[in-house]
Design a protein around this motif. Structure first.
Motif: not given
Length: 140
Positions: A30-33, A41-58
């Protein structure tokens, strides 16, 4: 140098079939991807660019893999990762996260040492890739 972030990072790169199996596991729980990418990819860079929106409905792993492949086409020289979010706690909680693509060359990091007052030493992590401009860090 191999960036080790997230689940499976010490293993060889996963094949598309293995990625699909992990996506199916996430969806069965039941997890959304969501797909993210970066060239920092620096270890302190936890905010990567998102590709689209999370896929809640897939509910089909093929849909998530399609989005991963579209991100791969658009950003062939970037790191791409898949995150699976567990919403049972009422907030964004990452249940699973792993890298699905890496640049062909990972130049690594160096430690910069700085001596300060009272003989104290400060150490910072510097990615070699950051010596090049954003968007061009992993191009050959």
């Amino acid at each position: 140098m191999r960036i080790t972030q997230g689940t499976f990072s010490y293993l060889p790169d996963l094949t598309d079939e293995e990625i699909t199996a992990q996506i199916a596991y996430a969806l069965d729980n039941g997890w959304s991807c969501a797909v993210e990418f970066t060239d920092d990819p620096h270890p302190r860079n936890s905010y990567w660019e998102m590709w689209g929106l999370p896929m809640f409905d897939l509910t089909d792993p093929a849909g998530v893999l399609h989005e991963i492949n579209e991100c791969r086409k658009a950003y062939p020289d970037h790191y791409i990762r898949l995150n699976a979010y567990d919403s049972r706690y009422g907030r964004q909680t990452t249940a699973l996260s792993f890298i699905v693509q890496r640049p062909s060359s990972e130049p690594g990091f160096r430690l910069d040492r700085q001596e300060t007052s009272d003989r104290r030493v400060r150490v910072s992590l510097h990615p070699y890739a950051a010596d090049r401009p954003a968007g061009e860090r992993y191009r050959s």
